[in-house]
Design a protein around this motif. Structure first.
Motif, PDB file in Angstrom:
ATOM      1  N   SER A 125      -1.730  -4.644   5.923  1.00 33.28           N
ATOM      2  CA  SER A 125      -2.005  -3.210   5.588  1.00 33.28           C
ATOM      3  C   SER A 125      -0.840  -2.496   5.116  1.00 33.28           C
ATOM      4  O   SER A 125       0.406  -2.872   5.397  1.00 33.28           O
ATOM      5  CB  SER A 125      -2.223  -2.552   7.211  1.00 33.28           C
ATOM      6  OG  SER A 125      -2.049  -1.284   6.845  1.00 33.28           O
ATOM      7  N   GLY A 126      -0.852  -1.691   4.188  1.00 31.96           N
ATOM      8  CA  GLY A 126       0.171  -0.898   3.230  1.00 31.96           C
ATOM      9  C   GLY A 126       0.742  -2.004   2.240  1.00 31.96           C
ATOM     10  O   GLY A 126       1.842  -1.786   1.685  1.00 31.96           O
TER      11      GLY A 126
ATOM     12  N   SER B 161      -5.148  -0.640  -1.998  1.00 30.84           N
ATOM     13  CA  SER B 161      -5.788   0.764  -2.687  1.00 30.84           C
ATOM     14  C   SER B 161      -5.056   1.047  -3.755  1.00 30.84           C
ATOM     15  O   SER B 161      -5.713   1.622  -4.531  1.00 30.84           O
ATOM     16  CB  SER B 161      -5.504   1.552  -1.447  1.00 30.84           C
ATOM     17  OG  SER B 161      -6.068   1.178  -0.360  1.00 30.84           O
ATOM     18  N   THR B 162      -3.671   0.929  -3.810  1.00 28.86           N
ATOM     19  CA  THR B 162      -2.853   1.434  -4.762  1.00 28.86           C
ATOM     20  C   THR B 162      -3.361   0.886  -5.989  1.00 28.86           C
ATOM     21  O   THR B 162      -3.242   1.393  -7.373  1.00 28.86           O
ATOM     22  CB  THR B 162      -1.390   1.274  -4.574  1.00 28.86           C
ATOM     23  OG1 THR B 162      -0.933   1.749  -3.189  1.00 28.86           O
ATOM     24  CG2 THR B 162      -0.532   1.768  -5.785  1.00 28.86           C
TER      25      THR B 162
ATOM     26  N   GLY C  70      -4.006   2.114   6.946  1.00 31.59           N
ATOM     27  CA  GLY C  70      -3.665   1.298   8.092  1.00 31.59           C
ATOM     28  C   GLY C  70      -2.531   1.833   8.507  1.00 31.59           C
ATOM     29  O   GLY C  70      -2.400   1.831  10.089  1.00 31.59           O
TER      30      GLY C  70
HETATM   31  N1  LIG Z   1       1.225   9.285  -2.643  1.00 28.17           N
HETATM   32  C1  LIG Z   1       2.247   8.455  -2.163  1.00 28.17           C
HETATM   33  N2  LIG Z   1       3.525   8.457  -2.146  1.00 28.17           N
HETATM   34  C2  LIG Z   1       4.206   7.636  -1.632  1.00 28.17           C
HETATM   35  N3  LIG Z   1       4.114   6.548  -1.030  1.00 28.17           N
HETATM   36  C3  LIG Z   1       2.903   6.001  -1.116  1.00 28.17           C
HETATM   37  C4  LIG Z   1       1.787   7.102  -1.801  1.00 28.17           C
HETATM   38  N4  LIG Z   1       0.592   6.574  -1.799  1.00 28.17           N
HETATM   39  C5  LIG Z   1       0.856   5.165  -1.178  1.00 28.17           C
HETATM   40  N5  LIG Z   1       2.217   5.005  -0.766  1.00 28.17           N
HETATM   41  C6  LIG Z   1       2.732   3.760  -0.396  1.00 28.17           C
HETATM   42  O1  LIG Z   1       2.404   2.449  -1.026  1.00 28.17           O
HETATM   43  C7  LIG Z   1       2.157   1.540  -0.096  1.00 28.17           C
HETATM   44  C8  LIG Z   1       0.759   0.967  -0.409  1.00 28.17           C
HETATM   45  O2  LIG Z   1      -0.213   1.744   0.014  1.00 28.17           O
HETATM   46  P1  LIG Z   1      -1.802   1.408  -0.265  1.00 28.17           P
HETATM   47  O3  LIG Z   1      -2.502   2.580   0.270  1.00 28.17           O
HETATM   48  O4  LIG Z   1      -1.885   0.571  -1.459  1.00 28.17           O
HETATM   49  O5  LIG Z   1      -1.841   0.139   0.904  1.00 28.17           O
HETATM   50  P2  LIG Z   1      -3.282  -0.825   1.315  1.00 28.17           P
HETATM   51  O6  LIG Z   1      -2.616  -1.928   0.980  1.00 28.17           O
HETATM   52  O7  LIG Z   1      -4.347  -0.143   0.991  1.00 28.17           O
HETATM   53  O8  LIG Z   1      -3.210  -0.687   3.040  1.00 28.17           O
HETATM   54  P3  LIG Z   1      -4.437  -0.088   4.198  1.00 28.17           P
HETATM   55  O9  LIG Z   1      -5.001  -1.594   4.322  1.00 28.17           O
HETATM   56  O10 LIG Z   1      -3.510   0.028   5.439  1.00 28.17           O
HETATM   57  O11 LIG Z   1      -5.181   0.627   3.323  1.00 28.17           O
HETATM   58  C9  LIG Z   1       2.354   2.197   1.294  1.00 28.17           C
HETATM   59  O12 LIG Z   1       3.770   1.596   1.753  1.00 28.17           O
HETATM   60  C10 LIG Z   1       2.389   3.436   1.097  1.00 28.17           C
HETATM   61  O13 LIG Z   1       3.114   4.189   1.874  1.00 28.17           O
END
Ligand SMILES: Nc1ncnc2c1ncn2[C@@H]1O[C@H](COP(=O)(O)OP(=O)(O)OP(=O)(O)O)[C@@H](O)[C@H]1O
Ligand SMILES: Nc1ncnc2c1ncn2[C@@H]1O[C@H](COP(=O)(O)OP(=O)(O)OP(=O)(O)O)[C@@H](O)[C@H]1O
Ligand SMILES: [Mg+2]
Ligand SMILES: [Mg+2]
Lengths: 250, 304, 287
Positions: free
Chosen positions: A42-43, A47-48, C159
């Motif tokens: 997670s994180g 999603s990014t 998450g």
């Molecule tokens: N708009 C934003 N500003 C600052 N940091 C961001 C932003 N969007 C995402 N992040 C950071 O980028 C990182 C990756 O986030 P992401 O949403 O891609 O995680 P993820 O792999 O999809 O996790 P999850 O399974 O929990 O959804 C995280 O540390 C988050 O805090």
């Protein structure tokens, strides 16, 4: 032919001392008609990656080629008729004051789809909703029904690539099964290419052929589903993930 | 009976079959919610009554509101066929009150057409664009907010000249900043939601997103706020009238009437009190209605 | 158990008065919660969240709560004044809401919200609240808590949002924790980590846990006792390790619709609902 080619993708948020690198040096290809899964911590930036492909995050570097088009800072209108995204949270992805009909017809209007009325009816049929739901507001729909509407909106312009960000994690298992079956059917009927993010290895295993495992913004491994089933992971993190996943069931 | 029952069912159907039905159904459900709030209905009733009174003022008035009759000065209510008595120039207070309602409604309509609209545009643009646009627009808003409303309105009127239109303009110019604040706050919470991302991915541009998707969500909180503020606006207009900077004599504006009556307040209480009661009634009515509208329009209700 | 259970609920109803009549979201369920982990499972709309909220009297009008008994630690909370309830909520009882992003204030940073929430219930200095909040974020396996502390809710991943919510609710050391789908957006390894923390609290502090989820396997692994809900009633209740012997077709349907990594299937099974399930009387889960 590859539907998606990503090369050395870096994504960051903030600048100066606040800069956080969310995705680092990620490269992968997705073939036409393939379904590629993204799993990981997670994180870790799953999603990014999807949001960057979709053009919702402006701060990135590297090369991305999607549906034969080299991507720059801005996305063309043609891009959005080929690539669409479904978001994680069905409760947040529909405008609270718009009926299903309004949501779908606006999407079609923006893509200059002819004959909107008949198309809406057939689209609702495609996602298993039926025309009884056409003039309802989101608060009159359950989570699973909302997610179907979101999928219908993504399909409105007949895209060839769908980016799915945990489409079922907010839904209960029986509805999850319905949505997964729907996604399998749609893919067969419309020859779609998927990138699907999920934290549930069972879900990814059900829908995808190859899986990229992420940790801390990087890819640690890309492996085929069969390899995963046989637990033939090379990296310790993937092995840990597989073990926890099997542990949590038995 | 059976047709009205059929209409009701048609409106309350969970599965509307046309765009029109869905829209009417949404309105009808809102109306039912409002109707179940007795106080809001009371407010609506009072306002409807005032509007009717204003429209039919020429029919309802017992005297010419401008006709002075010095022989009939300061008659007590009920005396000589003057329902609410007469003022210091012998004009019938009841008739003046009726015509004054027209002015109050005129003020309300003008302010409603200017202040919330300006606030909505400034707030949503600032909130959605972000960056330096946001900073610039919000500093301007802050400057306007830093002055007390009446003082600022006074300054405007002093610069533009006394008169009802200028008073309204001054009130509007001082009333928009809170709306801009609200609209901006709403926009900030809306602009990062997935449904806005969803429409962006359909290729919609910023103008479309702001006007079609963000405005509808801001408008409900603005409408509530405007109705609640209406009392304050009427009072400000009355205040300007009272200070002699709003409506000019002999116009029967309620604030100006109080102002004229204040010289006689001890001996002839009705001259100032009756327009005061009218102002009180319209303010209270707007407040009650605003409270009821909050129940109808607050989007949180949808999410339970 | 000799002393009074943490929660004692008998014949609980949650009703909504709607325009098309009265809708019963929860229809006469009974259960107790001791110093244990009680899992509540069921499909969407079966009334799990409403049960959780009813215990905190968090049902907004037009919803109504009725019960023969609703005791917390022997104290009747059905008739307790609202002031007392506010004191209990977030102090002795905490609830992790289902939709983390919806429950967090979008225009306040994560850190501000955590500090505010803690200071609302305890007299602690700002710096101490901050230190405790950071430590708690670290405990729920958030990398770089200092950075997350300054982020707004839309800037954290799905998450992370969920873990922030968990951290926020664990801060005031509650006696009863109601966790409504607390881990639905977490990957398996973090999920295990978070569940471990909750588990530790249950064991070390003698906390009672109501764990609401639609994931039967997860609940079976993590909880001591399971209650299975359908259409506002309890259709079955069992010890977690006896889930394999579950009888009810609904329970079996829920178990079978989960995609399994090791045993792939062409098509997933979809639940077929029998109208008779609705009418069957509620099973009591009191102990
Ligand atoms: N708009 C934003 N500003 C600052 N940091 C961001 C932003 N969007 C995402 N992040 C950071 O980028 C990182 C990756 O986030 P992401 O949403 O891609 O995680 P993820 O792999 O999809 O996790 P999850 O399974 O929990 O959804 C995280 O540390 C988050 O805090
Ligand atoms: N304000 C309301 N008015 C009418 N019915 C409501 C209201 N709020 C909830 N309900 C109904 O109460 C029932 C139980 O809802 P609840 O939120 O407890 O379901 P759940 O089991 O938590 O489902 P999920 O897994 O989707 O969270 C649902 O059928 C829902 O439609
Ligand atoms: Mg995510
Ligand atoms: Mg729930």
């Amino acid at each position: 032919m590859n539907a998606i080619e990503i090369h050395d993708l870096n994504v960051w948020f903030g600048s100066g001392p606040d800069r956080a690198n969310a995705v680092r040096d990620v490269s992968f290809d997705v073939a036409d008609g393939e379904s590629f899964g993204l799993v990981g911590e997670s994180g870790s930036g799953k999603s990014t990656i999807l949001r960057t492909i979709a053009g919702l995050v402006p701060t990135w570097s590297g090369q991305m080629t999607v549906a034969g088009e080299q991507l720059g800072r801005r996305r063309s209108k043609a891009f959005y008729s080929k690539v669409q995204m479904v978001f994680q949270d069905p409760y947040a992805s529909l405008h609270p004051r718009q009926t299903v009909d309004r949501v779908l017809s606006e999407a079609m209007h923006l893509h200059n789809v002819p004959d909107i009325d008949t198309r809406i009816v057939s689209l609702l049929d495609d996602v298993g909703l039926g025309s009884g739901f056409r003039f309802r507001y989101p608060h009159q729909l359950s989570g699973g029904q909302r997610q179907r509407v979101a999928i219908a909106r993504a399909l409105a312009c007949d895209p060839s690539i769908l980016l799915l960000d945990e489409p079922t994690s907010a839904l209960d298992v029986s509805v999850q099964a319905e949505i997964l079956n729907l996604l399998v059917d749609l893919r067969r009927e419309h020859k779609l290419t998927y990138i699907m993010v999920s934290h549930d290895l069972g879900v990814v295993g059900h829908l995808c052929e190859r899986i990229g495992v992420m940790k801390d913004g990087r890819f640690v491994e890309v492996l085929a589903v069969e390899e995963m089933r046989r637990l033939e992971a090379k990296s310790p993190y993937t092995r840990h993930l597989l073990e926890s996943s099997i542990n949590s069931i038995h | 009976m059976s047709t009205s029952q059929g209409l009701r069912d048609w409106l309350l159907s969970e599965e509307p079959t046309s765009r029109r039905q869905a829209r009417f159904a949404a309105w009808y459900k809102g109306w039912l919610t409002l109707r179940s709030n007795t106080l809001a209905m009371l407010g609506l009733f009072v306002l409807a009554f005032l509007v009717l009174a204003a429209i039919f003022a020429p029919l309802l008035a017992s005297h010419d509101p401008f006709a002075q009759e010095l022989g009939q000065r300061l008659l007590a209510p009920g005396e000589d066929g003057h329902l609410f008595g007469t003022d210091s120039l012998g004009r019938d207070i009841y008739s003046r009150l009726l015509y004054g309602a027209r002015i109050s409604i005129y003020i309300v309509l003008l302010v409603v057409m200017v202040a919330p609209v300006v606030g909505l545009i400034v707030g949503t643009v600032a909130g959605y664009a972000g960056g330096w646009v946001d900073v610039l627009l919000m500093r301007v808003t802050d400057i306007f907010l830093a002055f007390p409303r009446l003082i600022l309105a006074l300054a405007f009127v002093a610069a533009l000249g006394a008169g009802i239109e200028n008073a309204v303009l001054a009130i509007s110019l001082t009333a928009w900043p809170p709306y801009a604040r609200i609209a901006r706050a709403e926009t900030l919470t809306i602009r990062n939601t997935d449904f806005i991302h969803g429409i962006k991915l359909q290729g919609a541009g910023p103008v479309r997103i702001v006007t079609r998707h963000i405005w509808p969500l801001c408008i409900s909180s603005l409408v509530i706020r405007v109705t609640l503020d209406m009392a304050g606006i009427i009072l400000t207009a009355a205040g300007l009238g009272f200070l002699g900077l709003g409506a000019q004599p002999p116009s029967p504006e309620w604030g100006a009437m109080i102002s004229e009556g204040r010289k006689y307040i001890l001996d002839y209480w009705w001259v100032a009190t009756i327009p005061g009661i009218a102002i009180f009634a319209i303010s209270l009515a707007f407040n009650l209605l605003g409270d009821g509208l909050r129940d109808v329009l607050d989007p949180k209700e949808d999410n339970a | 158990m000799t002393d009074a259970p943490l929660l004692d609920v008998e014949n609980l109803w949650v009703r909504f008065r709607t325009r098309s009549g009265v809708f019963d979201a929860v229809r006469g369920i009974s259960f107790t919660l001791g110093k244990e982990r009680l899992g509540i499972v069921g499909e969407s709309g079966s009334g799990k969240s409403m049960t959780g909220r009813a215990v905190l009297r968090l049902i907004r009008p037009p919803g109504m709560i009725e019960a023969d008994r609703l005791d917390m630690h022997g104290e009747d909370i059905l008739t307790a004044p609202e002031k007392r309830m506010r004191k209990l909520r977030g102090g002795r009882v905490s609830m992790i809401m289902q939709d983390p992003k919806f429950s967090l204030n979008p225009v306040m940073t994560v850190g501000q919200q955590m500090v505010e929430a803690l200071r609302a219930h305890e007299r602690v200095s700002r710096s101490e609240a901050r230190a405790r909040a950071l430590a708690m974020l670290d405990e729920v396996a958030i990398r770089d808590p200092e950075r997350v502390f300054t982020l707004y809710p839309h800037e954290v991943s799905g998450g992370m949002g969920q873990r922030i919510m968990i951290a926020m609710m664990l801060l005031p050391n509650p006696e009863i924790l109601i966790a409504d789908e607390p881990t639905s957006a977490l990957d398996v390894s973090v999920q295990l980590q978070v569940l471990d923390i909750i588990d530790k609290l249950v064991r070390d502090r003698g906390m009672g846990l109501m764990f609401i989820s639609h994931d039967l396997n997860l609940v079976a692994k993590f909880c001591d006792r399971i209650v299975i809900m359908y259409a506002g009633r309890i259709v079955e209740t069992c010890k977690a390790d006896e889930l394999r012997n579950a009888q009810h077709p609904y329970t079996l349907g829920l178990l079978n619709s989960v995609p399994d990594l090791e045993h792939p299937r062409e098509k997933l099974e979809v639940l077929k609902r029998d109208p008779a399930w609705r009418e069957a009387p509620s099973v009591s889960a009191r102990q």
